[in-house]
Design an enzyme around this catalytic site. Structure first.
Site, PDB file in Angstrom:
ATOM      1  N   SER A 168       0.804  -1.099   0.177  1.00  0.00           N
ATOM      2  CA  SER A 168      -0.239  -0.123   0.275  1.00  0.00           C
ATOM      3  C   SER A 168       0.926   1.278  -0.041  1.00  0.00           C
ATOM      4  O   SER A 168       1.874   1.349  -1.407  1.00  0.00           O
ATOM      5  CB  SER A 168      -1.160  -0.257   0.784  1.00  0.00           C
ATOM      6  N   ASP A 207     -10.494  -4.176  -5.067  1.00  0.00           N
ATOM      7  CA  ASP A 207      -9.493  -3.447  -4.245  1.00  0.00           C
ATOM      8  C   ASP A 207     -10.050  -2.111  -4.234  1.00  0.00           C
ATOM      9  O   ASP A 207     -10.558  -1.279  -5.594  1.00  0.00           O
ATOM     10  CB  ASP A 207      -8.188  -2.764  -4.114  1.00  0.00           C
ATOM     11  N   HIS A 258      -8.224  -4.736  -0.377  1.00  0.00           N
ATOM     12  CA  HIS A 258      -7.024  -4.093   0.175  1.00  0.00           C
ATOM     13  C   HIS A 258      -6.012  -4.879   0.099  1.00  0.00           C
ATOM     14  O   HIS A 258      -4.601  -4.484   0.156  1.00  0.00           O
ATOM     15  CB  HIS A 258      -7.003  -3.214   0.474  1.00  0.00           C
TER      16      HIS A 258
END
Ligand code: MLT
Length: 209
Positions: free
Chosen positions: A106, A156, A187
């Site tokens: 991320s 996501d 995610h």
């Protein structure tokens, strides 16, 4: 200035000869401890270098500022990317390491992508988990067959598939050897991510040995 004076970090020396070190880069709200178990799982025996992001957003560590979700402060991103790249060079000298493969999740994947584009010589490759394009207009760079694995989640809610595809295209266009995989997940990381990353790293490390 020593590596410890710039970034709070954890370092685990290699316990097996050969494998490239991993530079572990956590997501928003994580810290230097977060990805150590992942690193040990996907690259057993490799040295692990794991810094904590130096930006705080509502008390949560990150590697650079954002203006909103998915909207980055690119001036800060550039400054923070160079700061992190300098840390990696310093840590390599102190710990006697070859250039690491970044393993970022991320926000950590996004600064790893920025490092590939701004300071490509610092990394020998990168695994970008749930990454997006860090720059609206990617800088021109030559990535001479640098191996990159991008793993996206097709559900996501934070990263549109088109955005990750744009990152893959920018890195491939710069000459990197990019594999972009999409998993039927969101995610967060799944078991399938671990398997993909472990296999990809095993192949890369075998080729490099
Ligand atoms: C970022 O800010 O880098 C991305 O939006 C992902 C996140 O950290 O939430």
């Amino acid at each position: 200035m020593s590596a410890s004076e710039t970034f709070i970090h954890r370092f685990e020396p290699a316990t097996a000869p050969g494998p490239a070190p991993l530079l572990l880069l956590h997501g928003t709200g994580g810290d230097e401890n977060d990805l150590l178990p992942l690193g040990r799982t996907v690259a057993p025996g490799a040295a692990l270098l794991s810094p904590r992001g130096r930006t705080l957003e509502a008390g949560m560590p990150r590697f650079f500022r954002r203006l909103a979700e998915g909207v980055f402060d690119e001036d800060d991103l550039i400054r923070r990317t160079h700061e992190l790249a300098d840390f990696v060079e310093q840590a390599r000298a102190e710990y006697g390491l070859p250039a690491p493969i970044a393993l970022g999740f991320s926000n950590g994947a996004n600064i790893a992508a920025a490092m590939l584009l701004l300071r490509p010589q610092v990394l020998s490759g990168a695994v970008l988990l749930r990454a997006m394009s860090p720059f609206a207009k990617p800088p021109v760079v030559t990535l001479a067959a640098k191996p990159v694995l991008i793993v996206s989640g097709s559900f996501d809610p934070i990263i549109p598939e088109e955005n990750a595809a744009r990152l893959a295209a920018a890195l491939s266009g710069a000459g990197a050897s990019v594999e972009h995989r999409s998993l039927p997940t969101g995610h967060g990381l799944s078991q399938a991510d671990l398997g993909l990353v472990r296999d990809w790293l095993a192949q890369r490390l075998a080729l490099a040995a």
